[in-house]
Write an enzyme that holds these catalytic residues in place. Structure first.
Site, mmCIF file in Angstrom:
data_model
loop_
_atom_site.group_PDB
_atom_site.id
_atom_site.type_symbol
_atom_site.label_atom_id
_atom_site.label_comp_id
_atom_site.label_asym_id
_atom_site.label_seq_id
_atom_site.Cartn_x
_atom_site.Cartn_y
_atom_site.Cartn_z
ATOM 1 C CE LYS A 22 -9.811 9.609 -6.059
ATOM 2 N NZ LYS A 22 -9.661 8.713 -4.928
ATOM 3 C CG ASN A 23 -8.840 11.744 -2.748
ATOM 4 O OD1 ASN A 23 -9.543 10.823 -3.172
ATOM 5 N ND2 ASN A 23 -7.579 11.890 -3.064
ATOM 6 N NE ARG A 93 -6.769 2.037 0.742
ATOM 7 C CZ ARG A 93 -6.136 1.158 1.507
ATOM 8 N NH1 ARG A 93 -5.832 1.460 2.735
ATOM 9 N NH2 ARG A 93 -5.837 -0.028 1.049
ATOM 10 C CB CYS A 117 -4.839 2.857 -6.256
ATOM 11 S SG CYS A 117 -5.948 3.863 -7.250
ATOM 12 N NE ARG A 122 -3.351 2.880 -0.422
ATOM 13 C CZ ARG A 122 -4.220 3.531 -1.214
ATOM 14 N NH1 ARG A 122 -4.693 2.931 -2.306
ATOM 15 N NH2 ARG A 122 -4.649 4.744 -0.909
ATOM 16 N N PRO A 123 -1.430 -0.445 5.040
ATOM 17 C CG PRO A 123 0.144 -0.101 6.723
ATOM 18 C CD PRO A 123 -0.033 -0.039 5.229
ATOM 19 C CB ILE A 124 -6.261 0.119 8.223
ATOM 20 C CG1 ILE A 124 -6.559 -1.271 8.808
ATOM 21 C CG2 ILE A 124 -6.606 0.159 6.747
ATOM 22 C CD1 ILE A 124 -8.066 -1.568 8.866
ATOM 23 C CG ASP A 125 -0.494 0.876 11.228
ATOM 24 O OD1 ASP A 125 -0.679 1.074 10.007
ATOM 25 O OD2 ASP A 125 0.413 1.451 11.860
ATOM 26 C CD GLN A 126 -0.274 5.129 12.658
ATOM 27 O OE1 GLN A 126 -0.371 6.109 13.409
ATOM 28 N NE2 GLN A 126 0.434 4.055 12.972
ATOM 29 C CG ASP A 305 -3.161 11.350 -4.997
ATOM 30 O OD1 ASP A 305 -4.122 11.738 -4.303
ATOM 31 O OD2 ASP A 305 -2.526 10.315 -4.761
ATOM 32 C CB ILE A 327 3.257 9.061 -0.155
ATOM 33 C CG1 ILE A 327 3.500 10.574 -0.137
ATOM 34 C CG2 ILE A 327 2.031 8.661 0.665
ATOM 35 C CD1 ILE A 327 3.611 11.184 1.233
ATOM 36 N NE ARG A 397 -11.501 3.620 -7.460
ATOM 37 C CZ ARG A 397 -10.403 3.645 -6.717
ATOM 38 N NH1 ARG A 397 -9.319 3.040 -7.113
ATOM 39 N NH2 ARG A 397 -10.389 4.305 -5.570
#
Ligand code: EPZ
Length: 429
Positions: A22-23, A93, A117, A122-126, A305, A327, A397
């Site tokens: 999936k990923n 995501r 999920c 779950r920031p997106i700063d990076q 996971d 994590i 999903r």
């Protein structure tokens, strides 16, 4: 609102084939945008996240054809620089991988803030850090992220923490940037390597994927290509744990044993018997399992996971196990549901203390997120009596036909589809 109904207590026996990862798929499919031609991608899992990806690709002008149940032909010759609608992308995501690809392709991208999920913060700063480092500016307005650059220039990017998503977006955003980009403190998961291999197949120049330093030399032209996605290490791990938990005897086919090492060694440590072959594993369960301590870490550590699935197994192990989530902030939303089945678990922040019990009993439970759903299925397979699992859309999903695969292994599991009328009454009560 579909449900899984499980009548527990049966040992899983036989063979199961693992689908594509999936990923990896949710990164490789958007990356096909960069080819600007025809890509034929094999071993694509039939899961809802892939369906959303293909809907988005169609929306921005790709021609998509299903050549067979797991092979897709994607022609991105006529992709347009189009915003990706909020409603299409907000649930997933991985929708943020369209930011990196569209920025590379058009020096511009506009995509909704990612969903996925609910695992705590779950920031997106990076992600925005790496886009800025390459020369892009971004705004976040009305739930949409918009990034634009006059020109993308190779640079050095050091991630403050190991992040799969931002490592993937850094590769996607730098493959056409002028000069060399060095990505440091990079994630090393198998799907990072799989994406790098796909990008190199369509013309990119990426070295070091799978290590914590990835070097990307920008190239100007890309072309279509054929590619096959790696097997899903987390799907495979889920069936390994289910086989062990039900004290069964299951052979898992179409796997890469190297990708499963942290899961294999943990299962052996608590007593499961595992035989490894070139592209399959045989898992034989035992009557009782030892306790253990477990901390989830970036690859090659124990994968986050797999944490909920392993917790389900440990609820029936002898003694006290300590499970630390290294994590995410909150990946224990399945614990309350396991308690309904008789599990003895206490959670304090990122640590769960699991006291083994003699038995679990079936109960009505609700799925909070993808891997929480897998945990409840494993518990239902082991429990005495009937377990009704609601909100299974989270499971679908990321797992292909999980009920069919488990039924083929001897599980008593059915999917019940509530007619809309009853569903609306059920939700109204
Ligand atoms: C990917 O999520 C996976 N999702 C997750 O799988 C997986 O759990 C996770 O990687 C870790 O392996 C997909 O690939 C679609 P991260 P992602 O960025 O990219 C923090 C599943 O069950 N962080 O590696 O979102 C973040 O909050 C799903 O298949 C920042 O602080 O994970 C987390 O604490 C669930 N800033 C940590 O890093 C950022 O900009 C790791 O997140 C990005 C992340």
């Amino acid at each position: 609102m579909d449900k899984f109904i499980i009548n527990g207590g049966r040992k899983l026996r036989g063979n199961v084939n693992i689908s594509g990862a999936k990923n990896a798929a949710v990164a490789i499919i958007p990356a096909a945008i960069l080819a600007g031609g025809v890509c034929v991608i094999e071993n694509v899992p039939q899961i809802n996240d892939v369906t959303i990806d293909l809907q988005i690709l169609r929306h921005i002008g790709a021609d998509i054809r299903l050549l067979d149940k797991s092979t897709i032909r994607i022609d991105t010759k006529h992709i347009r620089d189009t915003a990706i609608p909020y409603e299409m992308a907000r649930h997933m995501r991985a929708s943020y991988y369209f930011l990196g690809t569209m920025l590379s392709k058009f020096n511009h991208a506009k995509v909704s803030m990612p969903g996925g999920c609910d695992l705590g913060d779950r920031p997106i700063d990076q992600h925005t850090k790496c886009f800025k480092a390459l020369g892009a500016d971004y705004t976040i307005e009305h739930g949409m992220v918009e990034i634009a650059a006059d020109k993308l220039t190779g640079t050095q990017i050091y991630f403050d923490k190991v992040t799969v998503g931002a490592t993937i977006n850094a590769m996607l955003a730098s493959v056409k940037a002028e000069g060399l980009t060095i990505i440091e403190n990079a994630a090393k998961e198998p799907h990072i390597v799989d994406l790098a291999n796909f990008l190199n197949t369509i013309g990119a120049d990426i070295m070091g994927a799978g290590t914590d330093v990835i070097k990307v030399r920008g190239v100007k032209t890309f072309k279509g290509a054929d590619y096959s996605i790696i097997p899903d290490q987390i799907e495979a791990g889920t069936y390994m744990v289910a086989a062990a938990a039900t004290k069964g005897d299951v052979t898992i086919n179409n796997v890469i044993p190297k990708h499963l090492e942290p899961i294999t060694s943990k299962l052996r440590k608590i007593g499961a018997v595992i035989e490894e072959f070139d592209d399959s594993m045989r898992i034989m369960g035992v009557d009782s399992y030892e306790r253990t301590n477990l901390k989830t870490m970036p690859h090659p550590g124990f994968p986050t996971d797999m944490q909920p699935q392993f917790a389900a197994l440990l609820t029936l192990a002898k003694g006290t196990s300590i499970l630390t989530e290294g994590i995410f902030d909150n990946r224990f939303r399945y614990v309350d549901e396991l308690r309904r089945m008789g599990a003895d678990i206490s959670v304090d922040g990122k640590v769960a203390v699991i006291e083994g019990v003699e038995r679990l009993t079936g109960a009505p439970v609700k799925v909070a997120d993808l891997r929480a759903g897998a945990s409840l299925i494993i518990a239902g397979l082991c429990a005495d009596g009937i377990t009704e699992i609601e909100e299974i859309q989270h499971i679908e999903r990321g797992y292909e036909n999980m009920d069919l695969k488990l039924r083929a292994l001897g599980a008593d599991i059915v999917k019940r589809k509530l007619p809309d009328a009853i569903e609306s009454i059920a939700t109204a009560i």
